[in-house]
Every structure is written in C-alpha cells, then in structure tokens.
Design a protein around this motif. Sequence first.
Motif, short mmCIF file in Angstrom:
data_model
loop_
_atom_site.label_atom_id
_atom_site.label_comp_id
_atom_site.label_asym_id
_atom_site.label_seq_id
_atom_site.Cartn_x
_atom_site.Cartn_y
_atom_site.Cartn_z
N UNK A 71 0.85 -1.18 0.00
CA UNK A 71 0.00 0.00 0.00
C UNK A 71 0.89 1.23 0.00
N UNK A 72 0.36 2.31 -0.56
CA UNK A 72 1.02 3.61 -0.44
C UNK A 72 -0.02 4.59 0.07
N UNK A 73 0.29 5.20 1.20
CA UNK A 73 -0.60 6.18 1.81
C UNK A 73 0.21 7.45 1.99
N UNK A 74 -0.19 8.49 1.25
CA UNK A 74 0.56 9.75 1.20
C UNK A 74 1.99 9.44 0.75
N UNK A 75 2.97 9.75 1.58
CA UNK A 75 4.36 9.50 1.19
C UNK A 75 4.93 8.22 1.80
N UNK A 76 4.12 7.54 2.60
CA UNK A 76 4.58 6.31 3.25
C UNK A 76 4.19 5.08 2.44
N UNK A 77 5.07 4.09 2.45
CA UNK A 77 4.76 2.80 1.82
C UNK A 77 4.55 1.77 2.92
N UNK A 78 3.60 0.87 2.68
CA UNK A 78 3.29 -0.19 3.63
C UNK A 78 3.32 -1.52 2.88
N UNK A 79 3.99 -2.47 3.47
CA UNK A 79 3.97 -3.82 2.93
C UNK A 79 3.49 -4.73 4.05
N UNK A 80 2.57 -5.63 3.71
CA UNK A 80 2.00 -6.54 4.70
C UNK A 80 2.27 -7.96 4.25
N UNK A 81 2.99 -8.70 5.09
CA UNK A 81 3.26 -10.12 4.85
C UNK A 81 2.36 -10.92 5.78
#
Length: 122
Positions: A71-81
């Motif tokens: 996911x990308x929310x604003x300038x942050x990236x999120x990865x979910x394993x």
Amino acid sequence: MRKIIIATLISVSLGLSGCVISVGGDSEHGYKSGWKDKENHNRKLIAKLTPELSYDEVMGRFGLADFNEFYKIDTDTYQVLYYRTQRIEGDGLTTKDECTPLVFKNGILHGWGDKAFRLINH
C-alpha cells in the motif's frame, strides 16, 4: 535349497537397489510437512519479533509469505506479509484469516497482528 535361497536374496536385493523412500524430512524452514508444524513454527518466530526489524531481516527469518500486499498512503509505503498461524477451515487452503499480518512501514517492521493491520486501513 541353499542355492535357491541365495539366488532369491540376490534377485530381491538387485530389484530393490533403486528404491528410495523419504519419510518425515524437514523443510528448509524447520517444519516437517504438515500445517500444524508450519503454524507452530510461524508462531514461534512471531513471538521473537521486535519492532524496527528490516523487511530483509524478517524475510530471512520467515521465508516466503503466504500472502503479500503493498500500500502507499501519502508519502509512506506499507507492505503486509501474512504468515499462517492458525487453522480455521479444514479445506486444505490457506486463507488470510488463518494468518498473522506483519506490517512494514517504509521497509521497517511497524507492527504485527490484526490491530496493526487495521491501523493502516482506518
């Protein structure tokens, strides 16, 4: 009679010489071959997690995830394993509700579990 027994033993041993039977070998990540072993292994690894581990460090410990999201929310990236940790249905398939999510924010372990996942999806 002795010649018949020896001939039989030789023919049987030659016939079996190409047979290999593997029973209960360990996989590369320490569990044998069942979902119970995989779940137990993953729960033990999750119990040893600490925040701030890098994505690469976690992948090195756990190996390939059952599910992987980005996911990308604003300038942050999120990865979910997602790693399997519990059995819900005995259907032979792994679903997300049978897994614990590990949440990475900008490549660093930010949290794990359902609450950590819900925080990025508020």
